[in-house]
Motif scaffolding. Structure first.
Motif, short mmCIF file in Angstrom:
data_model
loop_
_atom_site.label_atom_id
_atom_site.label_comp_id
_atom_site.label_asym_id
_atom_site.label_seq_id
_atom_site.Cartn_x
_atom_site.Cartn_y
_atom_site.Cartn_z
N ALA A 245 -31.85 -13.31 -10.99
CA ALA A 245 -32.47 -12.77 -12.20
C ALA A 245 -32.71 -13.84 -13.25
O ALA A 245 -33.58 -13.68 -14.12
CB ALA A 245 -31.62 -11.65 -12.78
N SER B 271 -27.44 -10.96 -7.77
CA SER B 271 -27.49 -11.28 -9.19
C SER B 271 -26.87 -10.17 -10.02
O SER B 271 -26.86 -9.00 -9.61
CB SER B 271 -28.94 -11.49 -9.64
N ALA C 196 -27.83 -8.28 -13.49
CA ALA C 196 -29.16 -7.99 -14.01
C ALA C 196 -29.42 -8.74 -15.32
O ALA C 196 -28.49 -9.11 -16.04
CB ALA C 196 -29.33 -6.50 -14.24
N ASN D 228 -38.49 -9.25 -14.64
CA ASN D 228 -38.32 -10.50 -13.90
C ASN D 228 -38.44 -10.23 -12.41
O ASN D 228 -38.51 -9.08 -11.96
CB ASN D 228 -36.98 -11.16 -14.24
N PHE E 134 -36.30 -10.64 -9.93
CA PHE E 134 -35.20 -9.95 -9.28
C PHE E 134 -35.35 -8.43 -9.40
O PHE E 134 -35.14 -7.70 -8.42
CB PHE E 134 -33.86 -10.39 -9.87
N HIS E 135 -35.73 -7.96 -10.56
CA HIS E 135 -35.91 -6.51 -10.74
C HIS E 135 -37.05 -6.00 -9.85
O HIS E 135 -36.94 -4.93 -9.24
CB HIS E 135 -36.20 -6.18 -12.20
#
Length: 313
Positions: A168, A201, A203, A208, A210-211
């Motif tokens: 993230a 990760s 959050a 971003n 990762f989300h």
């Protein structure tokens, strides 16, 4: 002996692996805790089905997720496979180095009777004078280290496993930069049994890479299985209660904390810990972001969509 360990990761951890105790700093046997056992079972289910191991893991804090992934990769290299190379990529250089440090501790304390007649080959030595890649000669395997801001430090290597940590925060939140880094460090790993990619990760909001990847995995559109570890699954987040305190504590809980008690695995001791921990934060939303009960809570921090705790009951 090795046959016993080749199909029993948890046994190998307990009998052969040394880690640093988070509370005392002392070296201790690696006995998996509850969330580690659950996540290890997911990886083993994929492996035993003959599938590549692929996870995206959303974490609460301080349960040993990075330790678990690193030890699982070490198990592959030291027990199951020879010539099986791994890559560790963290959001900053020190983070990746700390993860590799877990492996160094394991090798220093690895049981002598498993090292055979060349114990000196069961340690890290630089590979071709590289500062970023070490080799364990006894297993003919490499362990490479790369910070996310400089993935080209290990570009072109032949890797079968990759541990991508705190994704993230890669690219300072820039979606396209983070995606490019992930492709650079993990794109060449083949879709073969015993290969592994774990993207993990805490959050950092919902704007971003990762989300985005988490959402794809939740929808079943990704090669990775989505795994969330909530705070209440972590055994250290408990407050000891005397029998005489239980009624008073139960009555002190607000509506959200009483809602928590209805979740599977949330005891009064866990809710009491949560109740006290919240006092460190000026808003409940901050607490939810640091110690999430749901993925939605995890992503509410860092500028993401604001949550109203009353939405959960």
């Amino acid at each position: 002996m090795m046959d016993r360990y080749s199909e029993d990761f948890e046994l190998w951890c307990r009998e052969c692996v040394t880690v640093t105790d988070k509370l005392t700093g002392a070296p201790v046997p690696f006995v998996l805790n509850a969330p580690q056992r659950r996540v290890a079972a997911i990886m083993e289910r994929q492996r035993q089905a003959g599938r590549p191991v692929r996870l995206i893991m959303l974490k609460a804090r301080q349960w040993g997720g990075s330790t678990l992934v690193q030890m699982y990769m070490a198990w592959m290299q030291l027990v199951r496979r020879t010539g099986w190379n791994s890559l560790i990529c963290g959001h900053v250089k020190d983070a990746a180095a700390n993860i590799r440090g877990m492996y160094s501790l394991l090798l220093r304390h690895y049981p002598a009777h498993l090292k055979g007649d060349k114990p000196g080959e069961w340690s890290f030595t630089p590979f071709e004078k590289s500062a970023n890649v070490n080799i364990i000669a006894a297993r003919d395997c490499r362990v490479a280290l790369a910070p996310a801001f400089a993935p080209n430090a290990v570009r072109g290597g032949n890797y079968q496993m990759a541990h991508l940590s705190e994704v993230a925060f890669w690219g300072e939140g820039d979606h396209d930069v983070a995606e490019k880094i992930v492709r650079s460090v993990a794109g060449s790993i083949a879709l073969l049994p015993d290969t592994l990619i774990v993207m993990e990760s805490t959050a950092d909001g919902d704007d971003n890479y990762f989300h985005t990847e988490w959402q794809r995995a939740v929808r079943g559109e990704s090669d990775k299985e989505a795994v969330f570890v909530p705070w209440y699954e972590i055994e250290i987040y408990r407050k000891e209660l005397a029998d005489s305190e239980r009624r008073e504590v139960a009555e002190s809980l607000d509506s959200y904390e009483k809602w928590l008690l209805g979740l599977d695995g949330v005891s009064l001791e866990a809710a009491a810990w949560y109740h006290d921990k919240r006092r460190e934060y000026s808003t409940h939303e901050q607490m939810m972001a640091e110690y999430p009960s749901t993925p939605e809570e995890a992503f509410c921090g860092g500028g993401g969509e604001r949550l109203d705790p009353s939405d959960f009951f």
